[in-house]
Each structure stands twice: as C-alpha cells, then as structure tokens.
Design a protein around this motif. Structure first.
Motif, short mmCIF file in Angstrom:
data_model
loop_
_atom_site.label_atom_id
_atom_site.label_comp_id
_atom_site.label_asym_id
_atom_site.label_seq_id
_atom_site.Cartn_x
_atom_site.Cartn_y
_atom_site.Cartn_z
N GLY A 481 38.64 54.24 27.02
CA GLY A 481 39.74 52.98 27.29
C GLY A 481 39.62 52.34 28.35
N ALA A 482 38.91 53.06 29.63
CA ALA A 482 38.53 52.46 30.71
C ALA A 482 37.50 51.39 30.86
N THR A 483 36.67 51.48 29.82
CA THR A 483 35.70 50.61 29.64
C THR A 483 36.33 49.52 28.90
N THR A 484 37.01 49.63 28.02
CA THR A 484 37.62 48.53 27.34
C THR A 484 38.41 47.59 28.09
N ALA A 485 39.34 48.36 29.19
CA ALA A 485 40.15 47.69 29.89
C ALA A 485 39.30 46.97 31.02
N PHE A 486 38.31 47.24 31.55
CA PHE A 486 37.41 46.83 32.46
C PHE A 486 36.63 45.71 32.05
N VAL A 487 36.16 45.65 30.62
CA VAL A 487 35.50 44.54 30.04
C VAL A 487 36.44 43.39 29.68
N THR A 488 37.65 43.80 29.25
CA THR A 488 38.51 42.66 28.87
C THR A 488 39.09 41.71 30.33
N LEU A 489 39.46 42.82 31.29
CA LEU A 489 39.53 42.18 32.60
C LEU A 489 38.34 41.29 33.11
N PHE A 490 37.09 41.69 33.07
CA PHE A 490 35.96 41.11 33.49
C PHE A 490 35.83 39.63 32.73
N LEU A 491 36.15 39.53 31.39
CA LEU A 491 36.15 38.29 30.75
C LEU A 491 37.09 37.45 31.37
N GLU A 492 38.23 37.80 31.37
CA GLU A 492 39.42 36.94 32.03
C GLU A 492 39.46 36.48 33.45
N GLU A 493 38.97 37.55 34.19
CA GLU A 493 38.48 37.30 35.49
C GLU A 493 37.44 36.00 35.71
N LEU A 494 36.38 36.36 34.81
CA LEU A 494 35.18 35.32 34.73
C LEU A 494 35.67 33.87 34.34
N ARG A 495 36.40 33.93 33.59
CA ARG A 495 37.06 32.41 33.05
C ARG A 495 38.04 32.04 34.08
N ALA A 496 38.64 32.80 34.56
CA ALA A 496 39.70 31.99 35.85
C ALA A 496 38.92 31.88 37.25
N LEU A 497 38.38 32.78 37.41
CA LEU A 497 37.85 32.76 38.91
C LEU A 497 36.38 32.35 38.97
N GLY A 498 35.62 32.36 37.97
CA GLY A 498 34.20 32.02 38.29
C GLY A 498 33.28 33.30 38.40
N PRO A 499 31.82 33.13 38.13
CA PRO A 499 30.98 34.21 38.15
C PRO A 499 30.63 34.70 39.45
#
Length: 669
Positions: A481-499
């Motif tokens: 569950g933690a991995t899924t949550a962090f993966v989803t968070l990473f993708l949305e942060e990447l889109r909103a904040l940049g790499p």
C-alpha cells in the motif's frame, strides 16, 4: 553620559585604572563608538521596504557597552524628554562568545582538507588551548577586581595575525564583530517589535513557534518573543557580515568594477558562504556563553539571573531549526547548495558536543567551588519533532491539539489551511501515541480529500499530507500500500512540480528504499544511483540529502554482496551517526590524547608547557569518561611541576589540588 550603570570594581578590573572617573571616561570613549558603528551597520542592512523604520531607529536608539560585569544585555528607556531606548551590551557576553567561536573554529576547522599536513596535531593543540582559555576566563570571572583580564586566545591571535587580504578570510576580529552584531541585533529586535523590559510588548510579526506547540511545551508568549528575536538575529548577522565584506571587497577592487563576471560571482558566493558559517558559529557560541554564565551566576547565589539564562540556553534547538530553515530554504536558492551540507551538520554537532562538555565537565573542573554536574542537560535539547517521536509525549499532546483544533474550527473555519493542517497533525500524533493504523489512515484520507477540494490537489499541504499517509502505511507494515501511494504521489508531483523539485527527489528516495525492502535489492541500487546523480547535479556533492542518498546506496550495495533473508534498511535516522573526530564525545578522542601525551613527554619532557597543557586537558577528558583513577593520576602528575608557565596562580593550583582530592575520594577501593 551618566555613570549610573558603572561598576567601579569592574572598571578597574577591565581598564587597570584606579581612578573611577578616568576609568569610566576611557572605557566609554573606547566602547561606545564601536557599539554605535555596529548599530549603524545593522540599520544599513535593512531591506528597502524597511528603510523608514531604519531611519527612525537610527535617531531613537543609542548603543553602548555596559561598564559593569553584567551577564545580560539590557534595553533601557532613554532618560530625558525625548522618546527612545538605550541598548546596553554586556561586554562579558560579547568577549566570551567571540572567544568560544574563535576557539572552536580553530579546534574544529570547517575545511580541514585545505590545511597542510599535520592538521590533526594542530587541531588537538587548539582544543587544549581553547579549554585552557575557558579555564582562565572562568577563573577571572569568579574573582573580578582581584586580577586583570586574562590574555585570551582572541587577543593573542589579533596581535599575531596580519590583516587578511580577503575580507572573508578567517580573522579574529571578524569573530568579535560577529559577537557584537549578534548581541546588538538581538536587543534591537526587541526594541523594534516593542518587547520592552516590562515584557508587555507584543510582536507585530509571527512567532517562531506556533502558539499551539508553545502552549504544549510550556513556552510563554514572552519566551516565544525571545525565541523569535534569537532566530531573526542570525539573518541580521549574516546580512551585516556579507554586506561589510562586500563593501570591503569593492573598495579594494575599486568602486567602478561590477560583480557580473563569473570570477566576481564566485567571490560573492564565497563571501556569502563564509558569512553563513561565521553567523552560525557565533550563534552556537552565544548559547555556550549563556549556559556558562548561568552556571557561574547560580554558584554566586543569583538564582533569578541564573534561571533566566538557563531558560535562554535551552532555546537553542529551536533557533538551530530556524537557522537551518533559513540556510536551506532562503540561502540555498540564492547562493548555492553549499549553504546546507553534511559538513554543516557535522560541524554544528561538534559545537553541541563542546557545549555540553564545557557545562557538564570543564566548568566544574575549573571552578574554585566544589565540582558539580548537571545530569540530563542533553535531554533538555528537544525539538517538537523529537518530542513527538516519544509515544508518551505524543499522547500527552493530543488533548491540547484537539482543543486547539476546536478553537481553530470556531474562529478560522473548518476549511482554513491551518485548520486542515492541524487535523492532519492530530492524525499523525495519535498514530505516534500508539493509535491503530486503520483509524489514522481514515483520518488522513478525509483530511486529504478536504485539502484537495479547498486548497487544490497540487497544494504543498496536500502533497505533504499524502506523504504522511504513505508513511503510515509503511510503518504499519503495508509496504504494498505504501508503494502504491508513493508511486501515485510521485507521478502527480512530477507533473505539477517538475523532475528537479526537491519534493520529487524526496519521493524518489522513499520509493528506492521500498524497492529494496520488497526484496529488489538490485533495483534499489539502480534507483539510488540515478537519484544520487540527479542530487549531485541539482543540490551539490556535499548537500545533506545527497549524502543521505550516498549512504543508502552504500548500504544497499552491501546487501547486494550479502543478501539477507529480509532486508532491514530503514530510511531516515540521524544524518550523522557518529560524533565528529576529536570532539569530546568521539570514542577515539581519549586514546588520541593519551598517545599525544606520551609523545610530548618523550620529545619535549615532562615539564614542558605543551606537555603540561595536554596532561591537564587529558585529566578533564578522563573525568568526562568517569575514570576516577586515571583522572586522579593525571592531576597528581600535573601537580609535580611548576604550573606558572600555563598561566596558573596559587588559587588555580589550589583548584587542581581540590580536584585531585575529589577524584581520589571517589576512586574504587
């Protein structure tokens, strides 16, 4: 000016002049212009939007050094019809702060790799000399009027070192200036914000610690105002030092030259880096000074002053947290990632180690009063984050936080950013207090939903709450569950904040650890290798987060060589797992000084001043380690020789005899 603040015995002690009138005139003529020059320099560094306030303060505030043995600086209302204030700076605080900052700078060089071969020996000698200087300074403070001011390391260095070519170089004078700036800027903040000596003033700006947390920790509004002044003083000191050094550099080069060339940009950044180091050093030294003076005043029977100073001393963790925030969040973007590095963490840890050593060990050894200790001093240096890591402290905080939340919902509304953030905090604190993960997850999900609707799904608070939710899953054992949550968070942060955003890098760090914990050690190594390359590019080689990733990569590479049944790596933890080399807390320090003593006895002889200084310092280190027999042996060997070469007089020798008797009395039979 009136002599109402003068202390004749102190003036005789400082100036060596027996006539009180001449002593006072000479003292004031020497110190007041210096204090006024620093005050004008501080006001000149105010930002343009505060220029009107600076002009007003320049005409309404006067600064001078208190002609007494006061252990605190003070703010007075100006006498006469004109409104204003007098800032009286304690010269003892300034001199001792500068002494400690200079001594520790020499004892723990910031960049030892830049020093010539043999710097370790020079560092050990500097530590001994520093400890001896503190010994002599403390002894002089215990008997003002009986002896002249000791010849300190700072004074000796000022006489021997020629003016440096670069204004940002290590200069004893810069430590004294920084100490004066720190003391003056602190009191100037109280004047500007209305914190008068009555304590009735109210700060116009935000306080350093949220009032909810301050209430929980027993910190009053007045103490919070003091903390705010302490923290803002770092920025004032940094601005003053940088501006002064830049002006000096421009004067040296010529006013017509600009700083637009790459060379000048590097010089500008170098001076900013040195300014940050010097301001941090004087901040650390100031609290060492406060605690030393608190102990001395308590021994002298002044309980009220001692209590005030001790209250100031235990503020250090909060001020350090503020200094770290300024360096990381404000100076790094403007000057570069070298402003906050692993080296800074180690350097400040060394200062903290010495602070405790001075108070808990060296001060009792140097005082003519009976040796005493203050057990548990280190445990008083707790930040709110550290406090909440303890389940009992977290449980105790819940009722206060719940009550504060009800007040915020009533006064600010349920959708206010602070109200939503407090809801998330309560969920995390309840989980830390032993609450079940299911309840915490449900509360966090509801809080995240309300944040996304009110603040937006890409708001920093929303992302931070989602990070907390993923961590709760991880700590409860739900790695999938933690991995899924962090993966989803990473993708949305990447889109909103940049790499290249630090939050994106932080989420990548968590995901890399989770890969290793799930058994994909090779994948963790690959992920950390890629992350390390990006952090070195974006943050710098020595940045704290870069170093943390480098350690994690090393750890998982070991796991690749020796794969265990279950990977046990845990992210986070202390950035520095060991004490800096040659600090009083390092396990190899005592053996190193024992070897040094043996070498000096062979090469210089048992009675050489350097040998005696090392033996005296070794006695203090053995006492810190609890080695009663070894401490007694060191004092006995020391007392076989003439100690006048170390600057000791008969009373000092009497203190050593008292120490010898004490340690012999506690030797195991």
């Amino acid at each position: 000016m009136s002599k109402a603040f003068a202390d004749s015995s102190y003036l005789r002690w400082v100036t060596g002049e027996n006539d009180p009138e001449r002593a006072w005139e000479g003292y004031f003529a020497h110190t007041q212009p210096q204090a006024r020059a620093v005050l004008d320099g501080v006001l000149a560094t105010f930002p343009p939007e505060d220029r009107a306030a600076a002009i007003h303060l320049a005409g309404a505030v006067e600064a001078f050094c208190l002609p007494s043995n006061a252990v605190e600086s003070r703010v007075f209302e100006s006498p006469g019809p004109s409104a204003g204030h007098l800032i009286g700076i304690s010269p003892l605080v300034v001199q001792l702060s500068a002494e400690i900052a200079w001594g520790l700078h020499m004892a723990h060089p910031y960049a030892p790799e830049a020093l010539p071969a043999g710097w370790q020996t020079a560092t050990m000698h500097a530590q001994e000399s520093f400890a001896l200087t503190v010994f002599q300074f403390v002894r002089a403070l215990e008997r003002p009027g009986e002896a002249s001011v000791p010849v300190t390391m700072l004074n000796t260095a000022s006489e021997r070192i020629e003016p440096a070519e670069s204004p940002a170089s290590t200069s004893p004078r810069s430590f004294h200036d920084a100490a004066m700036i720190f003391a003056l800027a602190h009191e100037l903040t109280h004047v500007r914000e209305g914190h008068l000596t009555s304590g009735k003033g109210q700060s116009a700006g935000p306080l350093l610690i949220d009032q909810r947390i301050a209430t929980l920790m027993g910190i009053s509004d007045q103490e919070n105002q003091e903390l705010t002044a302490d923290a803002s003083t770092f920025t004032t000191c940094f601005n003053y030092l940088l501006t002064t050094w830049v002006w000096a550099e421009e004067s040296r080069k010529g006013a017509g030259q600009s700083r637009k060339s790459p060379t000048d940009t590097r010089q500008w950044n170098f001076m900013a880096w040195k300014s940050a180091i010097r301001a941090t050093e004087i901040c650390e030294a100031y609290y060492s000074t406060v605690l030393l003076l608190a102990n001395l005043t308590q021994r002298g029977g002044d309980e009220d002053t001692a209590r005030r100073l001790q209250t100031t001393g235990v503020r250090l963790p909060y001020v350090q947290q503020a200094v770290q925030h300024v360096r990381q969040q404000m100076l790094v973007p403007g000057y570069g990632p070298f402003m906050w590095t692993e080296r800074d963490v180690a350097y400040r840890k060394a200062h903290h180690s010495w602070r405790l050593h001075l108070i808990e060990n060296l001060l009792p050894q140097t005082s003519r009063h009976r040796p005493t200790n203050q057990p548990g001093l280190a445990s008083r240096y707790l930040t709110p984050d550290e406090m909440w890591q303890d389940s009992a402290s977290a449980a105790a905080s819940l009722p206060v936080l719940v009550e504060q939340l009800a007040t915020m919902e009533r006064e600010l509304g349920p959708s206010h950013q602070n109200t939503l953030a407090t809801r998330v905090t309560i969920a995390m604190v309840r989980f830390a207090a032993g609450g079940d993960a299911r309840t915490a997850i449900a509360e966090l999900r509801l809080g995240i939903s309300d944040m996304a609707r009110t603040l937006g799904p890409s708001a920093p608070s929303t992302f931070a709450a989602r990070h907390n939710l993923a961590q709760v899953r991880r700590k409860s054992g739900d790695r999938a569950g933690a991995t899924t949550a962090f993966v989803t968070l990473f993708l949305e942060e990447l889109r909103a904040l940049g790499p290249d955003h630090p939050e994106v890098l932080d989420t990548r760090y968590e995901l890399a650890h989770l890969r290793g914990e799930d058994g994909d050690v090779a994948g963790a190594v690959t992920a950390f290798t890629s992350l390390l390359a990006d952090q070195e590019r974006l943050l710098g080689h020595d940045h704290v987060l870069t170093e943390l990733t480098r350690r994690s990569l090393t750890q998982w590479r070991r796991e690749t060589a020796n794969p265990p049944q279950e990977a046990t790596a845990v992210p986070g933890g202390p950035l520095i797992a060991h004490a800096p080399v040659f600090s009083p807390d390092h396990p190899n320090t005592l053996p190193a000084y024992e070897a040094r003593l043996a070498h000096l006895e062979r090469s210089l002889g048992h009675g050489h001043p350097d040998t005696l200084t090392t033996q005296w310092f070794l006695a203090a280190l053995r006492a810190k380690a609890g080695d009663a027999s070894g401490t007694a042996a060191a004092y006995a060997g020391l007392l076989r020789h003439d100690l006048h070469a170390m600057g000791f007089d008969d009373i000092d020798v009497g203190v050593l005899h008292a120490n010898l008797e004490y340690w012999r009395s506690v030797e195991p039979r």
